[in-house]
Design a protein around this motif. Structure first.
Motif, PDB file in Angstrom:
ATOM      1  N   LEU A 119      -9.985  -1.734  -5.204  1.00  0.00           N
ATOM      2  CA  LEU A 119      -9.917  -0.877  -3.989  1.00  0.00           C
ATOM      3  C   LEU A 119     -11.087  -1.114  -3.107  1.00  0.00           C
ATOM      4  CD1 LEU A 119      -7.790   1.237  -2.694  1.00  0.00           C
ATOM      5  CD2 LEU A 119      -9.106   2.961  -3.488  1.00  0.00           C
ATOM      6  N   LEU A 177     -14.095   4.311   8.835  1.00  0.00           N
ATOM      7  CA  LEU A 177     -12.636   4.277   9.246  1.00  0.00           C
ATOM      8  C   LEU A 177     -12.686   5.522  10.484  1.00  0.00           C
ATOM      9  CD1 LEU A 177      -9.748   3.540   9.813  1.00  0.00           C
ATOM     10  CD2 LEU A 177      -9.248   5.229   7.900  1.00  0.00           C
ATOM     11  N   ALA A 220       0.935  -1.134   0.079  1.00  0.00           N
ATOM     12  CA  ALA A 220      -0.102   0.067   0.055  1.00  0.00           C
ATOM     13  C   ALA A 220       0.962   1.168   0.057  1.00  0.00           C
ATOM     14  CB  ALA A 220      -0.975   0.034   1.106  1.00  0.00           C
ATOM     15  N   MET A 254      -7.804   7.705  -2.112  1.00  0.00           N
ATOM     16  CA  MET A 254      -8.642   7.359  -0.938  1.00  0.00           C
ATOM     17  C   MET A 254      -9.994   8.306  -0.942  1.00  0.00           C
ATOM     18  SD  MET A 254      -8.317   4.454   0.473  1.00  0.00           S
ATOM     19  CE  MET A 254      -8.910   4.593   2.071  1.00  0.00           C
ATOM     20  N   LEU A 309      -2.498   3.717   2.838  1.00  0.00           N
ATOM     21  CA  LEU A 309      -3.159   3.878   1.421  1.00  0.00           C
ATOM     22  C   LEU A 309      -3.547   5.543   1.490  1.00  0.00           C
ATOM     23  CD1 LEU A 309      -5.694   1.306   0.207  1.00  0.00           C
ATOM     24  CD2 LEU A 309      -3.541   2.344  -0.865  1.00  0.00           C
ATOM     25  N   VAL A 311     -10.046  -2.414   0.700  1.00  0.00           N
ATOM     26  CA  VAL A 311     -10.406  -1.521   1.973  1.00  0.00           C
ATOM     27  C   VAL A 311     -11.465  -2.102   2.665  1.00  0.00           C
ATOM     28  CG1 VAL A 311     -10.953   0.774   2.634  1.00  0.00           C
ATOM     29  CG2 VAL A 311      -9.525   0.428   0.599  1.00  0.00           C
ATOM     30  N   PHE A 334     -16.170   4.682   3.204  1.00  0.00           N
ATOM     31  CA  PHE A 334     -14.932   4.051   3.826  1.00  0.00           C
ATOM     32  C   PHE A 334     -14.118   5.006   4.808  1.00  0.00           C
ATOM     33  CE2 PHE A 334     -14.525   0.771   0.308  1.00  0.00           C
ATOM     34  CZ  PHE A 334     -15.283  -0.018   0.852  1.00  0.00           C
ATOM     35  N   VAL A 373      -5.080   1.020   5.651  1.00  0.00           N
ATOM     36  CA  VAL A 373      -5.909   1.798   5.213  1.00  0.00           C
ATOM     37  C   VAL A 373      -5.417   3.388   5.314  1.00  0.00           C
ATOM     38  CG1 VAL A 373      -8.079   2.650   5.125  1.00  0.00           C
ATOM     39  CG2 VAL A 373      -8.008   0.449   5.814  1.00  0.00           C
TER      40      VAL A 373
END
Length: 1092
Positions: A273, A325, A262, A315, A304, A277, A321, A301
């Motif tokens: 992706l 996160l 990553a 991202m 990334l 992820v 996501f 993550v």
């Protein structure tokens, strides 16, 4: 130990004989716990290596092949690796071996590997084979002809052990011979595909994953990398199957490999992706898994998100996501215990009760917000924070406030736009029932004051300062009180005196109450706050001086216990800052007593961990700034320990990355850097003390000027080598800043006859030492910001000792400037490439713009440097200017930034002004650019261009004549431009032309007008916050130093009266900085004029 000693010859003969027992006992002694046995064995081993390298290596290889003892085989493998690794240059023995030994050795290594039953030894042996292969194959693939065929044979065999061994070696060799294996790429691909398949053992799958990851990283062509795309689902399957079968150690190995991928090749993951992820966030949320496994999934993550240079904006395309996160990270912050030690507030331990989950969550929030930026993070945070703050559990309130503090740096621009909303969330929590929540709210205010200042201070001081003052009354919770006092420091650092003054009475009286009673940490917090309040309010603090100073002196004199060391150190800091704030006249009587205490402390034997020493370094320097030349008698006392601190050697420990003895990851006092297969640990406290000392040396030279002369040689020989001290940026920065100060000190001492008999030859010698070293350091400097600092220092050095430079030195400076321009240009090209990436977005454009602004700062310094060289050498610099023009001409282009265009024009303006008729040959090339730039959108560019046209008109004569018509029409356009009457453009342009020296009649009229405008306090002329006054004072100084040439007698006396008035009304800091910008002769002349 000598090889020709008969006794040693006998021992060596026995060791290397057919009977291997003697050799085995030598190897056993090398592992002995007895120092004597081990030392003797090492000496004998080294003697055999020097005298009979072939026999020794073959013995080791045979022992590895035949010994039944595991420890012996392990030691043989370690020794072989050490002697067959190229970057262990001193022990790399392979080239010294005969061809037949080399062949036998390679064969023995491979057959040992084929039959080694113990896994740990087999892995070490893989390392040994890989090290030797990486030394041989890149230069010549035929130097180990049977290795690759054998590896391909093993990897396609049905034996999992051989498959794993060959994959481990492929993984290690990828970086060395990956590109040379392109013809075998489809074979490798099918091998990896098969080995990642579910039917094989987990060990084989992990080895295949490592090999796949390493090959993807080493292939430079994207289409070659794409051939491995279909492996990604199987790579992920390796991870999920390990987790499903409860093999978390294997899963963690897989995660570490994927994190590496990553970070280095994020685009390889792009097509899949969402799946990748998504799977990682599932792992992160799975509470049944080990903490370490979940942390690694989060790390993947976040890594990334941070891989901006390789996959900008990627991202941010996954907002769902990011939200998930962020929720996971907030959840980690809930893992906190209400530790009684926190409430007892006896020790400094303010993170009592915080877990590794909590610490990791904090760190990741900070990293995530910096990498993704406010436009992505703030909407997500705004959705989650209100729920957390409204929840019944104190841990949720605490988590939201901690998160606000963590994301402030990365989201500062967006949070500043929503400042009122952010502040109300935090300030409402000042009345929370739980003291840890109140502490977190105060902590957030401190962080926001730093990251969102000065907007926060300017707009919301009326809310923040009373809230902090109220928190200081929380006598039930000393830790909250202490933190409120500390937050005052953060607030005042970004605060102007006029904001602070209305609150001073209340804050100072509260801090004095805290200082007199309560816990030590509260007293320490109060001292820190008092120091910062004094520093920010400057001379306005004088009204509190007589009340405050007795308390501070009492602590300094009486806090002598070991437990009070930090209290005493903070008192020392506070006194020195208060002294600087109120000035010499007020502080003088107490200064002597304070310095006597400091002297006796310095003479006492302080413990190694006593903070007093580092606080004292800074206190002495502040006392010097306050007392000026009156401080000179103390210098003999202050300098020896200061030089000692500046000369500290970094405390470095080096281990192998695969060594068992790892550094404690949580030890804040050690910073670790990994270089290749080495892990370097550096003690940060030593580096910080060194950096402080270097900064203080610079302060002394700057403050004492010619008075610093006796220490120049010692300080130069200490600091010049530190220009290349790559362990710490602050050290290099301070060393660079000190260079011009040392030259100035020498020059003034020689001019004033205080140079102990040394003359201009000494200045030349010092300059010959400093400038070439500074240029060389600039050439090797990796950080753009420090390059700019070094160019700034170089420019100032040339201003001081330019005439002493010889042609060779000027040549090296010019060559280095070319290098800096080329390096900057290639960095900008790389950024332009990043802008072409498919995920590139507005946020990335903003970040790219900030990175390019750093380059502009660099160009600004280049322009100043070249300007100084042109002013110093005039026409004799033109051959160098000719070389540089190919670098400068592109800077006029429309595709360049306005700042680059302005700098290029200023450089030509200097050439035209200082080289006069010698510069006429450049008019044909450069004047069209100048005339064009007269109509530039940017006022700074127009101003530089108009100035240049004026210079060319003054000195251009017949060369300029044909262009007069066009020049006038361009100038007319400038005058009628909508912004032309904006005083921000006109005033600096006018002042930059003063004083007029070329036309003495015109000079007297214009200077009289200037005087009248200052007398009536013309707002346009003096500028906002008196911004143009320093420049006006400098102009007055130049006029007065010229006698009655540039102004009438009447104007001169009016100017003197004005300067006397300004002396009374201007803040001392403004006056001091203006004064220091004058030449020493001007300072002296003004002093005598104003005092007569």
């Amino acid at each position: 130990m000598a090889a020709n000693d008969p006794n040693h010859q006998t021992q060596m003969a026995l060791i290397l004989s057919q009977d291997s027992t003697h050799f085995e006992s030598l190897i056993t002694n090398l592992m002995s716990t007895s120092n004597d046995h081990r030392s003797q064995a090492e000496n004998l081993f080294n003697l055999c290596k020097q005298t009979y390298p072939d026999s020794l290596i073959l013995k080791l290889a045979q022992l590895l092949h035949t010994s039944p003892n595991e420890q012996t085989r392990t030691m043989s493998t370690i020794l072989l690796r050490r002697h067959l690794t190229r970057h262990h240059d001193d022990s790399f023995i392979y080239p010294r071996l005969s061809p037949s030994t080399q062949t036998t050795l390679r064969s023995l290594l491979l057959s040992s590997l084929h039959k080694e039953p113990v896994k740990s030894i087999a892995k070490k042996l893989c390392d040994t084979v890989s090290e030797l292969a990486s030394a041989l194959l890149p230069d010549d693939m035929s130097s180990w002809p049977d290795l690759l065929p054998l590896l391909f044979q093993w990897v396609t065999s049905s034996d999992p052990r051989l498959q794993e061994i060959s994959l481990i070696i492929f993984a290690q060799l990828a970086h060395y011979i990956g590109e040379t294996l392109l013809p075998q790429l489809s074979t490798l691909h099918s091998v990896f595909l098969r080995c990642l398949g579910a039917a094989t053992s987990s060990d084989v799958r992990i080895a295949a994953l490592a090999a796949s990851v390493n090959f993807v990283q080493c292939l430079s062509n994207p289409s070659d990398r794409d051939r491995f795309q279909d492996l990604l689902p199987l790579m992920m399957q390796t991870l999920t199957e390990a987790l499903n079968s409860g093999q978390e150690a294997t899963a963690q190995e897989a995660l570490e490999l994927l994190i590496e991928l990553a970070g280095t090749e994020p685009r390889f993951l792009r097509r899949q992706l969402v799946d990748v992820v998504g799977a990682m966030l599932q792992i992160a949320e799975a509470e049944s898994l080990e903490e370490g496994t979940r942390h690694l999934a989060i790390e993947f993550v976040v890594t990334l998100a941070e891989a901006r240079e390789r996959a900008p904006g990627m991202m941010r395309k996954l907002p769902q996501f990011v939200k998930k996160l962020f929720g996971v990270l907030l959840n980690l912050l809930l893992d906190i215990e209400d530790d009684p030690a926190w409430h007892a507030a006896v020790t400094e331990d303010e993170d009592a009760g915080e877990t590794t989950n909590f610490g990791f969550g904090q760190e990741c929030l900070d990293r995530l917000s910096i990498s993704l930026g406010g436009n992505t993070i703030v909407p997500v945070a705004s959705e989650l924070f209100p729920t957390y703050l409204a929840a019944p559990e104190w841990q949720k309130h605490h988590a939201a406030l901690v998160a606000i503090a963590q994301i402030a740096e990365g989201c500062s621009k967006v949070m500043t736009k929503n400042l009122e909303h952010v502040l109300s969330m935090v300030l409402n929590s000042f009345s929370d029932q739980h003291p840890r929540v109140r502490w977190a709210a105060i902590n957030a205010i401190g962080q926001l004051s730093t990251d969102l200042g000065p907007d926060l201070q300017n707009k919301y001081h009326h809310l923040v300062l009373p809230a902090l003052a109220g928190a200081m009354d929380d006598f039930q919770n000393p830790r909250v009180q202490a933190h409120a006092a500390s937050a005052v420091l953060n607030f005042t650092e970004n605060c102007t005196p006029d904001i602070l003054i209305p609150y001073l009475d209340g804050i100072v009286s509260k801090l004095l109450v805290l200082l007199q009673g309560g816990k030590q940490m509260v007293q320490e917090g109060a001292l820190t706050a008092l120091a910062s309040v004094a520093d920010s309010s400057q001379e306005k603090f004088e009204k509190y001086y007589d009340v405050v100073i007795p308390y501070l002196k009492a602590i300094l004199l009486n806090a002598n216990d070991k437990s009070n060391r930090m209290l005493r150190a903070k008192a020392m800091e506070c006194i020195s800052l208060v002294g600087m704030a109120v000035g010499k006249a007020k502080f003088r009587d107490d200064a002597k007593q304070v310095m006597d205490v400091l002297m006796s402390l310095q003479q006492s034997q302080l413990d190694a961990d006593d903070p007093t020493a580092s606080y004292m370094l800074q206190a002495w320097a502040r006392l010097c700034k306050c007392l000026g030349q009156d401080f000179l008698p103390y210098m003999g006392f202050v300098m020896p320990p200061l030089l000692q601190s500046a000369q500290l050697k970094p405390d470095v420990s080096i281990t192998s990355t695969d060594a068992d003895a790892e550094f404690d990851e949580d030890d804040d006092s050690i910073e670790t850097i990994t270089l290749g297969d080495k892990r370097i640990g550096i003690k940060t406290s030593v580096l910080e003390e060194k950096a402080t000392a270097c900064n203080m040396l610079c302060c002394y030279a700057d403050e004492l000027k010619e008075g610093f002369f006796p220490w120049i040689d010692q300080v130069a020989s200490t600091l010049v080598p530190l220009l290349k001290f790559y362990f710490h940026e602050e050290v290099r920065k301070a060393a660079a800043s000190a260079m011009p100060e040392l030259l100035t000190s020498a020059k003034l001492a020689i001019e004033k006859g205080q140079s102990q008999g040394r003359d201009a030859a000494y200045l030349k010698q010092l300059s010959d030492y400093i400038i070439p070293n500074l240029v060389e350091a600039l050439h090797k400097e990796p950080e753009v910001e420090i390059c700019a600092s070094m160019l700034d220092a170089l420019n100032e050095c040339i201003q001081v000792s330019g005439p002493h430079l010889d042609e060779k030195q000027v040549r090296s400076i010019v060559d280095e400037i070319k290098q800096v321009i080329m390096a900057s240009s290639s960095r900008k090209d790389e950024r332009a490439e990043r802008a072409k990436e498919e995920d590139f977005d507005a946020e990335e454009r903003e970040l790219l713009k900030e990175e390019n602004e750093q380059e502009e700062e660099l160009f600004d310094q280049i322009g100043d440097c070249l300007g100084t060289l042109i002013k110093t050498f005039r026409a004799s610099f033109l051959p160098f200017f000719d070389e540089l023009s190919s670098f400068l001409t592109p800077m006029f282009g429309k595709d360049k930034t306005s700042e680059e265009r302005r700098i290029a024009i200023c450089i030509f303006d200097d050439v035209a002004e200082h080289c006069r008729e010698s510069a006429l040959k450049y008019y044909v090339s450069f004047l069209p650019f100048l005339l064009e730039a007269c109509n530039d959108e940017c006022s700074d560019v127009r101003q530089a261009a108009v100035y240049g046209v004026g210079v060319c008109a003054e000195f251009g004569g017949s060369v300029f004549k044909p262009l007069v018509g066009e020049a006038l029409s361009r100038l007319n356009a400038v005058i009628t431009h909508p912004n032309a009457r904006d005083s921000d453009n006109v005033v600096p342009a006018w002042l930059s032309c003063l004083p007029i020296k070329g036309d003495l009649i015109e000079a007297k009229v214009v200077h009289d007008l200037l005087c009248s405008m200052v007398e009536r306090s013309d707002r346009e002329l003096i500028g906002q916050n008196n911004q143009y006054l320093p420049k006006i004072i400098v102009i007055f100084a130049e006029i007065l130093c010229a006698g009655n040439d540039l102004a009438t007698e009447q104007t001169v006396s009016r100017m003197i009266n004005l300067l006397r008035q300004l002396q009374q009304t201007l803040p001392p800091s403004t006056l001091a900085s203006t004064w220091s910008s004058l030449h020493p002769q001007q300072q002296l002349a003004l002093q005598s004029i104003l005092s007569s």
